[in-house]
Enzyme design. Sequence first.
Site, PDB file in Angstrom:
ATOM      1  N   ASP A  97      28.760  49.036  41.660  1.00  0.00           N
ATOM      2  CA  ASP A  97      28.830  47.350  41.725  1.00  0.00           C
ATOM      3  C   ASP A  97      28.541  46.686  40.647  1.00  0.00           C
ATOM      4  O   ASP A  97      27.433  46.966  39.922  1.00  0.00           O
ATOM      5  CB  ASP A  97      28.126  46.878  43.132  1.00  0.00           C
ATOM      6  CG  ASP A  97      28.659  45.668  43.549  1.00  0.00           C
ATOM      7  OD1 ASP A  97      29.157  45.558  44.529  1.00  0.00           O
ATOM      8  OD2 ASP A  97      28.385  44.427  42.786  1.00  0.00           O
TER       9      ASP A  97
ATOM     10  N   VAL B  74      36.446  40.690  48.443  1.00  0.00           N
ATOM     11  CA  VAL B  74      37.589  41.569  47.657  1.00  0.00           C
ATOM     12  C   VAL B  74      38.568  42.105  48.530  1.00  0.00           C
ATOM     13  O   VAL B  74      38.156  43.116  49.487  1.00  0.00           O
ATOM     14  CB  VAL B  74      37.053  42.801  46.570  1.00  0.00           C
ATOM     15  CG1 VAL B  74      38.178  43.272  45.951  1.00  0.00           C
ATOM     16  CG2 VAL B  74      36.299  41.994  45.752  1.00  0.00           C
TER      17      VAL B  74
ATOM     18  N   HIS C 168      36.779  48.624  50.895  1.00  0.00           N
ATOM     19  CA  HIS C 168      35.699  49.418  50.208  1.00  0.00           C
ATOM     20  C   HIS C 168      34.587  49.828  50.902  1.00  0.00           C
ATOM     21  O   HIS C 168      34.044  48.694  51.898  1.00  0.00           O
ATOM     22  CB  HIS C 168      35.326  48.371  48.832  1.00  0.00           C
ATOM     23  CG  HIS C 168      34.994  46.927  49.049  1.00  0.00           C
ATOM     24  ND1 HIS C 168      35.972  46.294  49.378  1.00  0.00           N
ATOM     25  CD2 HIS C 168      33.934  46.402  49.146  1.00  0.00           C
ATOM     26  CE1 HIS C 168      35.451  44.908  49.624  1.00  0.00           C
ATOM     27  NE2 HIS C 168      34.181  45.045  49.392  1.00  0.00           N
TER      28      HIS C 168
ATOM     29  N   HIS D   3      30.247  50.109  50.643  1.00  0.00           N
ATOM     30  CA  HIS D   3      29.268  50.084  49.728  1.00  0.00           C
ATOM     31  C   HIS D   3      28.273  51.022  50.072  1.00  0.00           C
ATOM     32  O   HIS D   3      28.147  51.523  51.255  1.00  0.00           O
ATOM     33  CB  HIS D   3      28.376  48.706  50.086  1.00  0.00           C
ATOM     34  CG  HIS D   3      29.349  47.268  49.802  1.00  0.00           C
ATOM     35  ND1 HIS D   3      29.077  46.598  48.853  1.00  0.00           N
ATOM     36  CD2 HIS D   3      30.032  46.945  50.459  1.00  0.00           C
ATOM     37  CE1 HIS D   3      29.859  45.637  48.625  1.00  0.00           C
ATOM     38  NE2 HIS D   3      30.450  45.751  49.963  1.00  0.00           N
TER      39      HIS D   3
END
Length: 122
Positions: free
Chosen positions: A33, A100, A104, A106
């Site tokens: 990230d 975004v 995704h 994390h």
Amino acid sequence: MAYDQNNIFAKILKGEIPCNKVYEDDFALAFHDINPQAPIHVLVIPKGDYVSMADFTADAPAELVTGFFRAVGTVAKQLELVEPGYRILANAGVNAHQEVPHLHIHIFGGRPLGPMLTRETL
Ligand code: AMP
């Protein structure tokens, strides 16, 4: 929500924008990230046009769903996070502050991470 072909992770997948790659296979790409919230903060994204978990799990081929989740586990192992422990998180939509619009996950690790949510968020 329609998938935006110009979102930043789509551009990373197309190689139009660089990333600090951690892992890649046929199903997923993992990279650090850009604004880490923990000593280790890696994002894992599927190779496909999916906004979040709902459309991914409804529409993606089974092979991609499996491959993506396997990649998350592989990355956690590769980063040597399994024994000390780590946290995975996926924001979806406005209430979760998803920035975004490409699915995704994390992966956070590298220190004790504290409680899952702060009390103010209850
Ligand atoms: P979310 O709020 O779950 O959508 O998180 C989006 C994450 O993407 C944030 O943690 C950002 O720091 C991260 N991010 C945005 N642009 C990039 C980039 N070009 N490379 C790596 N991470 C990024």
